[in-house]
Design an enzyme around this catalytic site. Sequence first.
Site, PDB file in Angstrom:
ATOM      1  N   ARG A  93      33.270  -4.274  19.374  1.00  0.00           N
ATOM      2  CA  ARG A  93      32.105  -4.043  20.217  1.00  0.00           C
ATOM      3  C   ARG A  93      30.921  -3.912  19.267  1.00  0.00           C
ATOM      4  O   ARG A  93      31.100  -3.509  18.121  1.00  0.00           O
ATOM      5  CB  ARG A  93      32.254  -2.743  21.014  1.00  0.00           C
ATOM      6  CG  ARG A  93      33.431  -2.746  21.992  1.00  0.00           C
ATOM      7  CD  ARG A  93      33.752  -1.342  22.488  1.00  0.00           C
ATOM      8  NE  ARG A  93      32.673  -0.765  23.277  1.00  0.00           N
ATOM      9  CZ  ARG A  93      32.548  -0.883  24.592  1.00  0.00           C
ATOM     10  NH1 ARG A  93      33.449  -1.537  25.288  1.00  0.00           N
ATOM     11  NH2 ARG A  93      31.544  -0.321  25.244  1.00  0.00           N
ATOM     12  N   ASP A 143      26.608  -2.604  19.046  1.00  0.00           N
ATOM     13  CA  ASP A 143      25.487  -1.971  19.724  1.00  0.00           C
ATOM     14  C   ASP A 143      24.295  -2.932  19.825  1.00  0.00           C
ATOM     15  O   ASP A 143      24.239  -3.936  19.119  1.00  0.00           O
ATOM     16  CB  ASP A 143      25.024  -0.747  18.921  1.00  0.00           C
ATOM     17  CG  ASP A 143      26.056   0.366  18.949  1.00  0.00           C
ATOM     18  OD1 ASP A 143      26.680   0.565  20.001  1.00  0.00           O
ATOM     19  OD2 ASP A 143      26.224   1.024  17.904  1.00  0.00           O
ATOM     20  N   ARG A 159      27.207   2.865  10.843  1.00  0.00           N
ATOM     21  CA  ARG A 159      25.803   3.298  10.798  1.00  0.00           C
ATOM     22  C   ARG A 159      25.675   4.752  10.352  1.00  0.00           C
ATOM     23  O   ARG A 159      24.728   5.115   9.645  1.00  0.00           O
ATOM     24  CB  ARG A 159      25.150   3.098  12.160  1.00  0.00           C
ATOM     25  CG  ARG A 159      24.928   1.628  12.500  1.00  0.00           C
ATOM     26  CD  ARG A 159      24.555   1.428  13.963  1.00  0.00           C
ATOM     27  NE  ARG A 159      23.439   2.279  14.335  1.00  0.00           N
ATOM     28  CZ  ARG A 159      23.050   2.484  15.587  1.00  0.00           C
ATOM     29  NH1 ARG A 159      23.697   1.909  16.583  1.00  0.00           N
ATOM     30  NH2 ARG A 159      22.018   3.263  15.850  1.00  0.00           N
TER      31      ARG A 159
END
Lengths: 249, 249
Positions: A50, A52, A198
């Site tokens: 996935r 962002d 991140r």
Amino acid sequence: MTRFALTIEFDGTPFVGLQRQTTGPSVQQAIEEAAERVTGETVTLHSAGRTDTGVHALAMRSHFDLEKDITPFRLMEALNAHLRPDLIAITHCETVADDWHARFSCIGRSYVYRIANRRAPLTLDLHRAWQVAPELDEKAMHRAAQALVGLHDFTTFRSVQCQAKDPVKTLDRLDVERDGEEVRIHAAARSFLHHQVRSMVGCLALVGMGRWREDQLAKALEAKDRQALGLNAPPHGLYFVEAIYPADA
Amino acid sequence: MTRFALTIEFDGTPFVGLQRQTTGPSVQQAIEEAAERVTGETVTLHSAGRTDTGVHALAMRSHFDLEKDITPFRLMEALNAHLRPDLIAITHCETVADDWHARFSCIGRSYVYRIANRRAPLTLDLHRAWQVAPELDEKAMHRAAQALVGLHDFTTFRSVQCQAKDPVKTLDRLDVERDGEEVRIHAAARSFLHHQVRSMVGCLALVGMGRWREDQLAKALEAKDRQALGLNAPPHGLYFVEAIYPADA
């Protein structure tokens, strides 16, 4: 039924992410709609990871199934034609066994994070790298990063929205290197928690700026507490680089 | 009066080029207007080179003169603030002697041309590289390119609009290298004719595709005739990389 495996490159800037969401356009929706226009069939795209909003992919791996008789090359060409002008490209397409699954068969994932370590605003790399003005000590960042490699509880580096059952993961690689004004962080693992890369990059940047001592990264990890996180790096410096499958290994 | 030398990076996509033109927005106009907003003075920007619409710069060198007492650092910061949201950045600023001239003092210029040698449409490199689908033989391109290095009449590789008095130039370097799917052409000379790099790259691409034999490039050069040109490569793969001055050498 034939299963087609795709390699996908995209500029994540205008999308809510790879996976479908009700909040805006996704890469998944764009590809599923292109596939329906090409084949008349409704497909579901499954992907290795996935991403962002704003996160890019150089080689995401995905698959869907078709009843239609079409060669991988013609499918790839037709999808690319129908995806325009969205900045999504199918760079490879092949048929795979029915039990091959882009997500569940994947045994390794890697990312690169690009930091533009400069004072001047970005031009050609706008939305493509995180601009950090203070000079970064990439050697200190690399040394500190090694405390995160291995089997750990990564709760500190996990989004509060993360849906993974277990925060314990094995990080295989976290390397920091400089190429001129660019500092790159390479991360590899079997799988990552939501926001893990991140969050690790954000804390490494604090080390690089001298705002965190090198051992504070290890302390943040040991805290197993999201409150111990120093900084979550923005999405636009992050690139999904590679998904690895048993046959590739 | 103080002369300020600037190093400038820009995304050439939305501009008619570096130099002012009546046909649309230019990098020169944007910087001169930013300088006027910062200082209240009307300045004229002089630059090492001219660039076409869509051509990018990593480190163009330019200068202008000011009466105002301002440090190079403060000038750079103020210009960058006023240039937003244009994708133009001043990456370095210093004071230079009154007889230093960004164009006339420059003794060397270099460019890089990026070819994305792939079938899939570009996403992250859209407007940043020339997409060429047929597989290029970069070694044949490099060998053929060496026929252009040295002192030659480059009339074949010169735009009909070129205003230079003399088509005879010395080409110091024309190297072709591959990095994965990217083929890069590096060109260096004291100065170039209008469209020279793009014209050389276009013909090298024909060699790389096998549509031109290697010796056809030398024959095109010898023809000294624009009609002998095979192909002018598009502007968006071209980057101005460096301007060299006597003190740097």
